[in-house]
Design an enzyme around this catalytic site. Sequence first.
Site, PDB file in Angstrom:
ATOM      1  N   HIS A  84      58.005  42.932  58.266  1.00  0.00           N
ATOM      2  CA  HIS A  84      56.826  42.082  58.070  1.00  0.00           C
ATOM      3  C   HIS A  84      56.450  41.401  59.385  1.00  0.00           C
ATOM      4  O   HIS A  84      55.291  41.436  59.826  1.00  0.00           O
ATOM      5  CB  HIS A  84      57.155  41.042  56.987  1.00  0.00           C
ATOM      6  N   GLU A  85      57.446  40.772  60.030  1.00  0.00           N
ATOM      7  CA  GLU A  85      57.173  40.042  61.268  1.00  0.00           C
ATOM      8  C   GLU A  85      56.829  40.990  62.417  1.00  0.00           C
ATOM      9  O   GLU A  85      55.985  40.678  63.264  1.00  0.00           O
ATOM     10  CB  GLU A  85      58.381  39.177  61.641  1.00  0.00           C
ATOM     11  N   HIS A  88      53.199  41.810  62.540  1.00  0.00           N
ATOM     12  CA  HIS A  88      52.421  40.774  63.231  1.00  0.00           C
ATOM     13  C   HIS A  88      52.482  40.988  64.740  1.00  0.00           C
ATOM     14  O   HIS A  88      51.467  40.966  65.439  1.00  0.00           O
ATOM     15  CB  HIS A  88      53.003  39.381  62.936  1.00  0.00           C
ATOM     16  N   ASP A 179      50.404  33.210  55.885  1.00  0.00           N
ATOM     17  CA  ASP A 179      49.486  34.182  56.480  1.00  0.00           C
ATOM     18  C   ASP A 179      48.122  34.138  55.811  1.00  0.00           C
ATOM     19  O   ASP A 179      47.088  34.314  56.467  1.00  0.00           O
ATOM     20  CB  ASP A 179      50.075  35.592  56.373  1.00  0.00           C
TER      21      ASP A 179
END
Length: 389
Positions: A84-85, A88, A179
Amino acid sequence: MSDPSDPAPAAGSSRRAPRPPGSFRIGSIAGIDVLITSSWFLVALLISVAFAPRIEQVEPGLGVWKYVAGFVFAVILYLSVLLHEASHAVVAQRLGYGVTSITLHFLGGMTEIDGTSRKPRHEFWIAVVGPLTSVAVGLVAVGLWFVVPDGLLQVAVEGLAGANLVIGVLNLVPGLPLDGGRVLKAIVWGASGNQHRGTIVAGWGGRLTALALLAWPLVQQQVTGVSPTILDLVLVFILGLFLWTGATAAMAHARIRQRLPALVARPLARRTLTVPEDLPLAEAVRRAQEAQAGSIVTVAADGTPVGIVSEAAVTAMPAERRPWVAVSTVTRAMEDGLTLPAAVAGEDLILAISKRPAEEYLLVEDDGRIYGVLSTADVDRAFRENARG
């Protein structure tokens, strides 16, 4: 789970930053350090204990190994948080932003991206890709659930699916620092043309989300028929506090950033006297006073700046010693980051100072000519005056 730091313009490549206290580097992704904090081990232990009964139900008689299996599941779960990170971070890099690190911690993860976004669409895509990645991982895990054999593997896939779908959906809630709050900020920013208004709106969304979360235990039994446990209350309090403080901090930063454009380096610069390195300090101070210069820069024979004379070091030097020491003894060498464009202003000025902390900086024109010396104390004073104004 969320990325509380706003992305910012940078050179387009990652930079190595000092490691936060209590964190450990476990590797890198696309040149970005991946860190875990000591709090991660606590949450991994909690997951191991919470998951153990389900493991015992599927594989009775494992004994202490059920906790080991729970720990393995915690690692797998946080690998999906890392994905997930990383999404980004990779999107931020593709859009030309510098990424410092990815950190896994008690509440999930954080991607540290320098400063603020240049465009609302950048803010949108960097923010939305994380929850979409989590939802995608969850859907893939749902598909795998139907094909993996019964047992521990199916339990792990089941937990991975549920956790990622929850993480993805909750992170789309329109409130900072989630987010979804950054997505809302981007939408308001794009519609209004005002980035700060977008942050304030999304900050209030985060505050309202925090209040709704804190109120949930009061209605949980009526809605679900299940009374909240002590663990439920603790988690709700921690998450609610995280949302409220994150939203409040984002709103405060937005108000500060509104005043940053008025912070310009050029009018804050001190008139500068250039002297050779071997000039006695007393003579350099005399010349500076005569020229009404507020700073002194040592230069080589060809006029190249060599160092900035430290005002604090001059003050600390006894007057009787000044005629006998060279001015170079109280100078700071011109290292990387100590030379700034004379036109630097606003957030670029604050970012440059925060990247390379120092007492003084040399301001130069585009053609390399020395404009003056910028003192951090003068910047701080101007910033406080702007904040009060």
